[in-house]
Structure formats: C-alpha cells, structure tokens
Design an enzyme around this catalytic site. Structure first.
Site, mmCIF file in Angstrom:
data_model
loop_
_atom_site.group_PDB
_atom_site.id
_atom_site.type_symbol
_atom_site.label_atom_id
_atom_site.label_comp_id
_atom_site.label_asym_id
_atom_site.label_seq_id
_atom_site.Cartn_x
_atom_site.Cartn_y
_atom_site.Cartn_z
ATOM 1 N N SER A 162 -121.949 33.009 85.189
ATOM 2 C CA SER A 162 -122.957 32.435 86.093
ATOM 3 C C SER A 162 -123.766 31.317 85.454
ATOM 4 C CB SER A 162 -123.909 33.521 86.620
ATOM 5 O OG SER A 162 -123.219 34.444 87.421
ATOM 6 N N ARG A 284 -108.289 37.816 83.547
ATOM 7 C CA ARG A 284 -108.598 38.574 82.327
ATOM 8 C C ARG A 284 -109.260 39.878 82.731
ATOM 9 N NH1 ARG A 284 -114.011 38.061 82.537
ATOM 10 N NH2 ARG A 284 -114.898 36.126 83.340
#
Length: 412
Positions: A162, A284
C-alpha cells in the site's frame, strides 16, 4: 555426500523469513539466506542460520554466489520471502530457470509486477476489475479521474504494501496526492507511472492459492481512510457457499489470464454490487501473519508446502481441522518516539492467543506513512468460532500499552 541446501532470498521484515528457515530445517534441509544486509534480521542469529551478504537486486551477482555455493552443497531449491515481494520473487524465478530448478515462470511473474499490465491482461480475459487509467503527469491524472468519476484510488503502477496508495475523495485530495507522488517525496522503483482506479467499494477478501487450488479465503478490515492500513485479518472469511464459489471461480480465471500455474498466489478482492472485483493479484505467498492464520484455521502450513514444491516434492494441501483465526494489528495513533511497550507477556498468556509479535523495539522513532509500515506489531488468536476469537483478541489487545512521546516542534 554434500548436504542438501535451499537458498532463500531475504526480502521481508514481517517475520516470514524465520518461518521459511524453520520449515526448511524441519524438512531436513540446510537453509542459506542471501541478503543485502543480513545484520538487519535478528532471526538469523536466533536460528543460527548461514547468511551471506550479496546484492539481491543484482541477478549476475546472485548467479555467481549460487554457483559458488553449489561447489559445497547440493542446492535443491531456491526461493524468496514474500514481502516486499514481486521484485524478489521475479529474481527467484530467473535463478530457478538458470539453474534448472523448480520455480515459477519468470515472464508470468514479471507481467504481474506492473499493475497496469496486470489490469489489462485481466480485463482482456473478462475478469472483473475496477475501471482504470494510466497517467504520467498531473494533467493526465486529473483527466483520468474525471473520466472514471470521484472517488478514485491513486497508486504507483509498480509497488506493494500500500505504499503510495491513497483514496482521493475530492479534487483537493487528488491534487495533494498527485503532488506527493510526482513532487519528489515518493521514491519510485521505476519511471513515474500512476494507476488511477475506480474505488471498488465493499468488503475486502483475500484468496490464498497453491498451484491451482484455493486453500483459504480470508477477510480484512482497514483503519480510517484515505489510507489502507490493515486493522484486522480473519480466516476463514464469513461467506455464503455462493460467495465462496464465485471467489474461487474468479481466482482460477486470474491464474489462467496471467499464466500463473506454479506455486503460491495471493489475490485481493472487493465484494461490490457486481460481486467479486479483483483489486490485485500477487504472484507469491502473502506475508505474515497470513500463513500463521491459515495454519491455525485449517491446518495447512503454506510455507512448508511451498518449500516442498521448491525442492521438487509433492505438497499436501489437505485441511486437518476447522477453527477461526484472527490477527489484530497494532498501529500507533501519532508520530514520535516509541518509549516503551508493556503487557505483551500478559497478552500472550491469554488462553487462545497464539502469537504476540513486535516489528520494532523501543526506543524507536515512529513516523506514520499511511501504509503497511505503520503497523508495529500484531496479536493472533484462534478458537472454534468467530465470536470467541474476537473476545480473546480484544482481551489480549486491551492488556497491551505503549507510550509515544511526540517529536519536539520547531519552536520547542
């Protein structure tokens, strides 16, 4: 006979590195950590782990180091820790391809690293995504926001955690964040490219996948806007059968669209009026504390199963039990110097609490950035049901206190 070793590229500060080292040892492997700065990671000493200093951004240097290690060890696998994520994992994919070891497709990982490219591929495949535009300057940002309609999300086209992401609810916030991103304060990993996105409003969910199997679906809440700092994570998410089916179906569509068919994937959603909308596909494993929560919730240790894949073994994704596991993030409400922390031991002793972890130690300056780096710790609890887990978490969090002395002002 040389010792079987697995090479781990360090790229996390959230504790997942230690989980990988421990899992490798439990599988009878010798973990070797490659890091640009091994001294940063306390767990290396705690776990008595071999660590080598090397520039993890330099593929050629990593190839040379891995080649040198092969003279001493039987290198059976190479992987990297999930956060900060894609850049490390893209390098891992290239190393695996170079040495003929099991791993993800480098091209698939690379195309996911660019959020604009990822958005295009998903949209072309008919996967529901927010409306989006790419902008390189303030004029293009303003034009894109006008086309999409406020509120919008502004985010760097490359990045994670973020960082640089903000909800812009009006023209003032849009101009302010554009200036922040393009005015020299934000550190770009690439040339400045801003993704302007529709704000997909609705509950947040995350799907954790291994190979082509959705292992778990969790939910999360955030602190106050305009930033997206996690407040709490919970597994499993409270979903109807129809909601879960739709999230699984969209997840598998993402894998096909992005050619992700090996290893772990983490997909973030918002449940909107049109159902699940894909916010981001991370090629991932999600960072800590997601793997711990999933293991507590259903008994699947994704870190261990990932390492099995890395070394060419079959993974076992069978669920062994059913609990509700949740993590509450500890986030300061001001900038200043973290003087002390108290109550962590008492919180850890609350029945049902599985973990109390701090990411920093006092005394330490705290400067909030409006992203995942604002979290200074977390508490994890688990029980047979959602309500009981929430009660346990609140009991534990209420025992924890800390003191932050505000920085002196210029006048002072």
């Amino acid at each position: 006979m040389p010792k079987k070793a697995v090479i781990l590229l360090e790229g996390t500060k959230m504790g997942t590195g230690q989980l990988y080292v421990q899992a490798a040892k439990c599988l009878g492997l010798h973990p070797i950590v490659l890091s640009a700065d091994p001294a940063r990671y306390n767990y290396l000493a705690t776990e008595n782990t071999e660590a080598i200093r090397v520039d993890t951004d330099d593929l050629d240097a990593l190839i040379r180091e891995c080649s040198r290690l092969r003279e001493t060890y039987d290198i059976v696998g190479i992987t990297g820790f999930p956060v900060p994520g894609e850049a490390v994992y893209a390098t891992v994919a290239k190393l695996c391809r170079h040495f003929g070891l099991p791993g993800p497709n480098p091209a698939s990982i690379d195309q996911c690293c660019d959020k604009f490219n990822q958005r295009q591929l998903l949209a072309e495949a008919g996967v529901p995504v927010p409306a989006y535009r790419l902008a390189a300057n303030a004029t293009e940002v303003e034009s894109a926001a006008a086309e999409i309609g406020l509120p919008v999300i502004l985010k760097p086209a490359v990045g994670n955690g973020s960082t640089g992401v903000r909800l812009c609810r009006d023209a003032g916030e849009l101009a302010e964040h554009t200036t922040y991103l393009l005015g020299g304060k934000y550190i770009w990993q690439t040339s400045p490219r801003i993704l302007v996105e529709e704000f997909a409003q609705g509950p947040y969910f995350t799907a954790d996948i291994m190979g082509n199997e959705v292992v778990a679906v969790g939910a999360a809440t955030f602190g106050p806007p305009p930033h997206f700092v996690y407040d709490e994570y919970i597994y499993p998410a409270s979903l109807t059968d129809d909601q879960r089916t739709r999230i699984v179906d969209v997840s598998l569509s993402c894998l096909r669209a992005l050619d992700l068919n090996w290893g772990p994937t983490n997909i973030e959603f918002r449940w909107t009026e049109r159902g699940p909308v894909v916010i981001e596909v991370n090629p991932r494993l999600a960072g800590s504390p997601d793997p711990q929560l999933i293991q507590l919730a259903c008994g699947v240790d994704l870190v261990t199963e990932h390492i099995k894949l890395v070394v060419g073994d079959e993974c076992d994704l069978r669920k062994r039990h059913s609990q509700t596991a949740s993590a509450r993030f500890l986030v300061p409400d001001r900038d200043g110097t973290l003087d002390w922390i108290d109550g962590a031991d008492q919180a850890a002793d609350v029945p049902g609490v599985a973990e109390v972890t701090w990411y920093i130690k006092p005394p330490r300056p705290v400067i909030r950035k409006g992203d995942s780096r604002d979290c200074i710790g977390h508490v994890i609890a688990a029980s047979p049901n959602h309500q009981q887990t929430e009660v346990i978490l609140q009991l534990a969090v209420d025992l924890i206190r800390w003191s932050i002395t505000p920085f002196a002002t210029h006048d002072e």
